[in-house]
Write an enzyme that holds these catalytic residues in place. Structure first.
Site, short mmCIF file in Angstrom:
data_model
loop_
_atom_site.label_atom_id
_atom_site.label_comp_id
_atom_site.label_asym_id
_atom_site.label_seq_id
_atom_site.Cartn_x
_atom_site.Cartn_y
_atom_site.Cartn_z
N ARG A 39 0.81 -1.19 0.00
CA ARG A 39 0.00 0.00 0.00
C ARG A 39 0.86 1.26 0.00
O ARG A 39 0.37 2.34 -0.22
CB ARG A 39 -0.89 -0.02 1.25
CG ARG A 39 -2.04 -1.03 1.11
CD ARG A 39 -2.79 -1.21 2.40
NE ARG A 39 -2.11 -2.24 3.18
CZ ARG A 39 -2.55 -2.64 4.39
NH1 ARG A 39 -3.61 -2.09 4.92
NH2 ARG A 39 -1.92 -3.59 5.04
N GLY A 40 2.14 1.10 0.25
CA GLY A 40 3.02 2.24 0.51
C GLY A 40 3.15 3.24 -0.61
O GLY A 40 3.51 4.40 -0.38
N GLU A 95 7.17 2.17 -6.70
CA GLU A 95 7.48 1.68 -5.35
C GLU A 95 7.60 2.85 -4.39
O GLU A 95 7.95 3.97 -4.79
CB GLU A 95 8.83 0.94 -5.37
CG GLU A 95 8.72 -0.56 -5.58
CD GLU A 95 8.52 -1.29 -4.24
OE1 GLU A 95 7.98 -0.69 -3.29
OE2 GLU A 95 8.92 -2.46 -4.16
N ASP A 96 7.37 2.59 -3.11
CA ASP A 96 7.58 3.63 -2.10
C ASP A 96 9.05 3.75 -1.73
O ASP A 96 9.61 4.84 -1.67
CB ASP A 96 6.71 3.37 -0.85
CG ASP A 96 6.88 1.97 -0.26
OD1 ASP A 96 7.61 1.14 -0.86
OD2 ASP A 96 6.30 1.71 0.80
N ASP A 99 14.62 -0.99 -0.09
CA ASP A 99 15.39 -1.18 1.14
C ASP A 99 16.39 -2.32 0.89
O ASP A 99 17.45 -2.09 0.29
CB ASP A 99 14.39 -1.47 2.26
CG ASP A 99 15.01 -1.56 3.63
OD1 ASP A 99 15.88 -0.75 3.95
OD2 ASP A 99 14.61 -2.45 4.41
N LYS A 127 17.25 3.26 0.01
CA LYS A 127 18.19 3.10 1.14
C LYS A 127 19.31 2.18 0.69
O LYS A 127 19.33 0.98 1.02
CB LYS A 127 17.48 2.41 2.31
CG LYS A 127 16.72 3.31 3.23
CD LYS A 127 16.40 2.53 4.52
CE LYS A 127 14.95 2.59 4.85
NZ LYS A 127 14.57 1.79 6.03
N PHE A 148 14.22 4.53 9.60
CA PHE A 148 12.86 4.05 9.34
C PHE A 148 11.97 5.26 9.16
O PHE A 148 11.78 6.06 10.07
CB PHE A 148 12.34 3.16 10.46
CG PHE A 148 11.07 2.48 10.07
CD1 PHE A 148 11.09 1.36 9.24
CD2 PHE A 148 9.83 2.98 10.48
CE1 PHE A 148 9.91 0.74 8.85
CE2 PHE A 148 8.65 2.36 10.09
CZ PHE A 148 8.70 1.24 9.27
N VAL A 149 11.43 5.39 7.94
CA VAL A 149 10.67 6.60 7.60
C VAL A 149 9.19 6.28 7.42
O VAL A 149 8.81 5.16 7.08
CB VAL A 149 11.23 7.27 6.33
CG1 VAL A 149 12.59 7.87 6.59
CG2 VAL A 149 11.28 6.29 5.16
N ASP A 155 4.00 3.57 6.10
CA ASP A 155 3.37 3.38 7.41
C ASP A 155 4.33 2.88 8.48
O ASP A 155 5.43 2.39 8.19
CB ASP A 155 2.24 2.36 7.30
CG ASP A 155 2.77 0.92 7.19
OD1 ASP A 155 3.65 0.69 6.34
OD2 ASP A 155 2.31 0.06 7.95
N ARG A 161 0.44 6.89 7.30
CA ARG A 161 0.46 6.99 5.83
C ARG A 161 -0.05 8.35 5.35
O ARG A 161 0.30 8.80 4.27
CB ARG A 161 -0.41 5.90 5.19
CG ARG A 161 0.08 4.48 5.41
CD ARG A 161 -0.71 3.53 4.51
NE ARG A 161 -0.59 2.14 4.90
CZ ARG A 161 0.40 1.32 4.53
NH1 ARG A 161 1.36 1.77 3.75
NH2 ARG A 161 0.42 0.07 4.91
P1 5GP Z 1 12.69 -4.38 0.56
O1 5GP Z 1 12.09 -5.62 -0.03
O2 5GP Z 1 13.40 -3.52 -0.43
O3 5GP Z 1 13.54 -4.69 1.75
O4 5GP Z 1 11.52 -3.59 1.21
C1 5GP Z 1 10.61 -2.90 0.51
C2 5GP Z 1 9.42 -2.58 1.40
O5 5GP Z 1 9.75 -2.50 2.79
C3 5GP Z 1 8.92 -1.22 1.04
O6 5GP Z 1 8.04 -1.28 -0.04
C4 5GP Z 1 8.26 -0.79 2.34
O7 5GP Z 1 6.94 -1.27 2.39
C5 5GP Z 1 9.07 -1.46 3.42
N1 5GP Z 1 10.05 -0.52 4.00
C6 5GP Z 1 11.39 -0.55 3.86
N2 5GP Z 1 11.98 0.47 4.52
C7 5GP Z 1 10.97 1.16 5.08
C8 5GP Z 1 10.93 2.35 5.90
O8 5GP Z 1 11.91 3.00 6.25
N3 5GP Z 1 9.69 2.76 6.29
C9 5GP Z 1 8.54 2.09 5.96
N4 5GP Z 1 7.39 2.59 6.40
N5 5GP Z 1 8.55 0.99 5.19
C10 5GP Z 1 9.75 0.53 4.76
#
Ligand code: 5GP
Length: 172
Positions: A39-40, A95-96, A99, A127, A148-149, A155, A161
């Site tokens: 949902r991000g 994508e939001d 990470d 990140k 962590f944002v 969220d 959100r």
């Molecule tokens: P990844 O698979 O790249 O580790 O993670 C992607 C997802 O993790 C993002 O779409 C998001 O939903 C969540 N995520 C990663 N870092 C953050 C953060 O700092 N804040 C929030 N709210 N969600 C995050």
């Protein structure tokens, strides 16, 4: 809450991204497909789409998230699939935040199997210090440290959100 990017800073960057993306797809007549990762990305997607003045369709999917945890399990599953077939379509995934990169890698693999005409990724936030693979979005809004944002769609355990800015969440 410590504000990292204000609503005005985000709006300015989204305008720039929209212009770059619009330029990239210049010359392609058929509608591109914006795929929002729920949902991000919903706030970013809504704003970005209005800065891409060309024919486009929107579709959505969701991948397994962290749940209420703030660290990735590494194993990503597609939870909600697209409504439309993307074979032969120009697809831009919105994508939001990237990470660890596991979600991006999973989505790339799953969507490439469907033979899109092209597949690109745009993420509001990145990140890179947390990356566990070589994934990278084609367009990025902002590169941030290992924080962590929340806000602007992102969220913390389902909340925050609706904040109009991106802020750093402190858990104390
Ligand atoms: P990844 O698979 O790249 O580790 O993670 C992607 C997802 O993790 C993002 O779409 C998001 O939903 C969540 N995520 C990663 N870092 C953050 C953060 O700092 N804040 C929030 N709210 N969600 C995050």
């Amino acid at each position: 809450m410590n504000v990292l990017y204000s609503a005005d800073q985000i709006a300015a960057r989204v305008t720039e991204l929209g212009a770059e993306i619009t330029e990239h797809y210049h010359g392609i007549d058929e509608p591109i497909v914006l795929v929002g990762v729920l949902r991000g990305s919903y706030v970013f997607m809504a704003d970005l789409a209005r800065h891409i003045p060309r024919p486009l369709e929107v579709d959505f999917l969701s991948a397994s998230s962290y749940g209420d945890a703030t660290v990735s399990s590494g194993e990503v599953k597609l939870k909600t699939d697209l409504r439309e077939d993307i074979a032969g379509r120009h697809v831009l995934v919105v994508e939001d935040i990237v990470d660890t990169g596991h979600t991006l890698a999973k989505l790339r693999a799953v969507l490439m199997e469907r033979n899109p005409a092209s597949l690109k990724f745009v993420s509001l936030l990145d990140k890179p210090s947390r990356r566990e693979n070589s994934e990278r979005a084609d367009w990025l809004g902002f590169t941030i440290d290992d924080l962590f944002v929340v806000g602007y769609g992102l969220d913390a355990a389902g909340l925050d959100r609706n904040l109009p800015y991106v802020g750093v969440k402190s858990f104390d």
